[in-house]
Scaffold this motif. Structure first.
Motif, PDB file in Angstrom:
ATOM      1  N   ASP A 241       0.837  -1.211   0.000  1.00 52.17           N
ATOM      2  CA  ASP A 241       0.000   0.000   0.000  1.00 52.17           C
ATOM      3  C   ASP A 241       0.869   1.257   0.000  1.00 52.17           C
ATOM      4  O   ASP A 241       0.559   2.233  -0.697  1.00 52.17           O
ATOM      5  CB  ASP A 241      -0.914   0.013   1.225  1.00 52.17           C
ATOM      6  CG  ASP A 241      -2.035  -1.014   1.132  1.00 52.17           C
ATOM      7  OD1 ASP A 241      -2.358  -1.437   0.006  1.00 52.17           O
ATOM      8  OD2 ASP A 241      -2.579  -1.379   2.190  1.00 52.17           O
ATOM      9  N   ALA A 242       1.964   1.215   0.763  1.00 49.23           N
ATOM     10  CA  ALA A 242       2.836   2.388   0.848  1.00 49.23           C
ATOM     11  C   ALA A 242       3.631   2.598  -0.434  1.00 49.23           C
ATOM     12  O   ALA A 242       3.862   3.737  -0.854  1.00 49.23           O
ATOM     13  CB  ALA A 242       3.781   2.241   2.040  1.00 49.23           C
ATOM     14  N   GLN A 243       4.042   1.493  -1.057  1.00 46.62           N
ATOM     15  CA  GLN A 243       4.858   1.608  -2.271  1.00 46.62           C
ATOM     16  C   GLN A 243       4.020   1.958  -3.496  1.00 46.62           C
ATOM     17  O   GLN A 243       4.496   2.622  -4.418  1.00 46.62           O
ATOM     18  CB  GLN A 243       5.615   0.299  -2.516  1.00 46.62           C
ATOM     19  CG  GLN A 243       6.628   0.387  -3.643  1.00 46.62           C
ATOM     20  CD  GLN A 243       7.523  -0.835  -3.716  1.00 46.62           C
ATOM     21  OE1 GLN A 243       7.546  -1.678  -2.819  1.00 46.62           O
ATOM     22  NE2 GLN A 243       8.281  -0.951  -4.788  1.00 46.62           N
ATOM     23  N   PHE A 244       2.764   1.495  -3.511  1.00 46.19           N
ATOM     24  CA  PHE A 244       1.897   1.718  -4.672  1.00 46.19           C
ATOM     25  C   PHE A 244       0.560   2.317  -4.210  1.00 46.19           C
ATOM     26  O   PHE A 244      -0.500   1.687  -4.331  1.00 46.19           O
ATOM     27  CB  PHE A 244       1.664   0.404  -5.424  1.00 46.19           C
ATOM     28  CG  PHE A 244       2.930  -0.310  -5.814  1.00 46.19           C
ATOM     29  CD1 PHE A 244       3.658   0.104  -6.923  1.00 46.19           C
ATOM     30  CD2 PHE A 244       3.394  -1.387  -5.073  1.00 46.19           C
ATOM     31  CE1 PHE A 244       4.822  -0.550  -7.289  1.00 46.19           C
ATOM     32  CE2 PHE A 244       4.566  -2.054  -5.440  1.00 46.19           C
ATOM     33  CZ  PHE A 244       5.281  -1.626  -6.546  1.00 46.19           C
ATOM     34  N   PRO A 245       0.584   3.538  -3.686  1.00 46.65           N
ATOM     35  CA  PRO A 245      -0.617   4.096  -3.049  1.00 46.65           C
ATOM     36  C   PRO A 245      -1.727   4.456  -4.031  1.00 46.65           C
ATOM     37  O   PRO A 245      -2.893   4.524  -3.630  1.00 46.65           O
ATOM     38  CB  PRO A 245      -0.089   5.355  -2.348  1.00 46.65           C
ATOM     39  CG  PRO A 245       1.111   5.752  -3.157  1.00 46.65           C
ATOM     40  CD  PRO A 245       1.733   4.456  -3.606  1.00 46.65           C
ATOM     41  N   ASP A 246      -1.392   4.679  -5.293  1.00 46.29           N
ATOM     42  CA  ASP A 246      -2.388   5.174  -6.237  1.00 46.29           C
ATOM     43  C   ASP A 246      -2.899   4.106  -7.199  1.00 46.29           C
ATOM     44  O   ASP A 246      -3.662   4.417  -8.114  1.00 46.29           O
ATOM     45  CB  ASP A 246      -1.796   6.336  -7.047  1.00 46.29           C
ATOM     46  CG  ASP A 246      -1.366   7.485  -6.159  1.00 46.29           C
ATOM     47  OD1 ASP A 246      -2.071   7.757  -5.170  1.00 46.29           O
ATOM     48  OD2 ASP A 246      -0.318   8.101  -6.451  1.00 46.29           O
ATOM     49  N   ASP A 247      -2.489   2.853  -7.028  1.00 45.60           N
ATOM     50  CA  ASP A 247      -2.907   1.804  -7.950  1.00 45.60           C
ATOM     51  C   ASP A 247      -4.366   1.419  -7.720  1.00 45.60           C
ATOM     52  O   ASP A 247      -4.807   1.260  -6.573  1.00 45.60           O
ATOM     53  CB  ASP A 247      -2.003   0.579  -7.809  1.00 45.60           C
ATOM     54  CG  ASP A 247      -0.641   0.808  -8.429  1.00 45.60           C
ATOM     55  OD1 ASP A 247       0.139   1.608  -7.875  1.00 45.60           O
ATOM     56  OD2 ASP A 247      -0.360   0.205  -9.477  1.00 45.60           O
ATOM     57  N   GLU A 248      -5.069   1.239  -8.821  1.00 44.08           N
ATOM     58  CA  GLU A 248      -6.469   0.855  -8.767  1.00 44.08           C
ATOM     59  C   GLU A 248      -6.609  -0.660  -8.696  1.00 44.08           C
ATOM     60  O   GLU A 248      -5.711  -1.399  -9.097  1.00 44.08           O
ATOM     61  CB  GLU A 248      -7.202   1.370 -10.008  1.00 44.08           C
ATOM     62  CG  GLU A 248      -7.189   2.879 -10.169  1.00 44.08           C
ATOM     63  CD  GLU A 248      -8.005   3.566  -9.091  1.00 44.08           C
ATOM     64  OE1 GLU A 248      -8.969   2.935  -8.594  1.00 44.08           O
ATOM     65  OE2 GLU A 248      -7.682   4.715  -8.734  1.00 44.08           O
ATOM     66  N   PRO A 249      -7.741  -1.167  -8.177  1.00 43.96           N
ATOM     67  CA  PRO A 249      -7.982  -2.610  -8.183  1.00 43.96           C
ATOM     68  C   PRO A 249      -7.839  -3.185  -9.595  1.00 43.96           C
ATOM     69  O   PRO A 249      -8.277  -2.584 -10.575  1.00 43.96           O
ATOM     70  CB  PRO A 249      -9.419  -2.728  -7.677  1.00 43.96           C
ATOM     71  CG  PRO A 249      -9.587  -1.533  -6.801  1.00 43.96           C
ATOM     72  CD  PRO A 249      -8.810  -0.442  -7.473  1.00 43.96           C
TER      73      PRO A 249
END
Length: 353
Positions: A197-205
């Motif tokens: 979550d911290a490394q890829f905070p903006d990724d969508e499902p």
């Protein structure tokens, strides 16, 4: 099925699906059926051609960059000159030839090659004779008592990666299992992961991301030595500042093939996330550019013109094609990137704007 595919299928039946990282590790480094232990991957007759095999200019300019950096840092009287994943030893041979005229450089250098394959070590020893070379299995075994000047060309792309797919309930890891007795991709159950979550905070499902834990380990070892004793690292590979999506690929005879189709016979790689490498190398200062811009800044045009003076016909055409392939934006010039690492108090590295 390849012999390794049969072995992997039996292992999956007994133990369940494996991670992509475990699959890559077996495919590349299984002691009797792995790619690097059984195949001859390099050059026109192999599966891929690296920059040092394309032209001597690549290794010469890397060598002069390292030598100038050594001079800029006060010409320490003893240092480690290391390469990760040296292939046939071509790059290091060009580095040593280009730097033989730099006073004191060779006398101060302890050449260390990080190589796990016994077969490739034998080839490297032949290529680099009569230079005195030592080998180590891992970056953790590098000397820890002197400045480190390190080169890594197309090393990090072959390190095993883990792949995860974003899910509304967390992250699902991509796994290699069986479908009708054939290797096939699947997904684990969703699990929360604060790190992802911290490394890829903006990724969508539904988005797929890749991480490379081994890369972070190598960078930590390199950074600790340079931060303590000085030196620099040059990392050349294909990828981007932040690599996103599924980049796992397999190559046989210079052609792409499905990653699960020929385990043990195909080279497996993934794009390098240079932002992750730079983050793992903190507190070192990072410089980043394309391979084409880097080689141009180091003077490849002048070197190419000098070499061309003694060439004619086919040799001249091959030389021009090699120059184009290394530097042009439609070839390796923009696909491949260069990451330079030094202590924050060190002079800037040559080749970076």
């Amino acid at each position: 099925m390849t012999p390794l595919a049969k072995y992997l299928a039996a292992r999956i039946r007994a133990e369940g699906p494996m991670t992509v990282a475990a699959y890559m590790a077996d495919c590349l480094l299984h002691p009797t059926m792995g790619y690097y232990t059984t195949q001859s991957p390099f050059g026109a007759q192999g599966d891929f051609t690296t920059a040092p095999e394309i032209s001597q200019m690549f290794g010469e300019l890397i060598g002069l960059c390292i030598a100038q950096t050594w001079l800029d840092q006060g010409s320490p009287p003893a240092f480690t000159l290391a390469e990760l994943g040296p292939g046939r030893g071509t790059l290091m041979a060009d580095v040593l030839r280009a730097t033989r005229g730099v006073p004191g450089f060779h006398a101060a250098a302890q050449v260390v090659l990080i190589e796990a394959s016994a077969r490739l070590r034998d080839i490297q020893a032949s290529t680099l004779a009569p230079h005195q070379v030592t080998w180590a299995d891992d970056s953790a075994a590098l000397p820890d008592d002197a400045p480190l000047f390190l080169i890594a060309n197309e090393f990090f792309d072959a390190l095993p990666i883990r792949q995860f797919v974003k899910d509304p309930n967390g992250w699902r890891e991509r796994l290699v299992g069986l479908a009708d007795d054939t290797l096939a991709f699947g997904l684990s159950e969703a699990q929360p992961s604060a790190a992802l979550d911290a490394q890829f905070p903006d990724d969508e499902p539904g988005s797929l991301v890749e991480i490379c834990p081994q890369a972070s380990g190598h960078m930590g070892e390199i950074a600790r030595r340079i931060a303590s004793h000085g030196g620099a690292a040059l990392i050349v590979d294909y990828g981007g500042w932040q690599s996103k999506g599924d980049t796992l690929q397999a190559l046989i005879a210079h052609r792409f093939t499905p990653p699960l189709e020929q385990p043990g016979r195909a080279d497996l790689t993934a794009h390098v996330d240079f932002h992750a490498l730079a983050t793992a190398a903190q507190p070192l200062r990072a410089a980043y550019t394309t391979q084409g811009a880097f080689l141009s800044a180091l003077g490849i045009e002048a070197r190419a013109a000098k070499l061309a003076q003694n060439l004619t016909r086919g040799a001249l055409e091959n030389h021009r094609a090699a120059h184009h392939r290394l530097t042009d934006a439609t070839e390796m010039g923009s696909l491949f990137k260069v990451l330079g690492l030094t202590r924050p108090d060190a002079p800037p590295l040559p080749g970076f704007a």
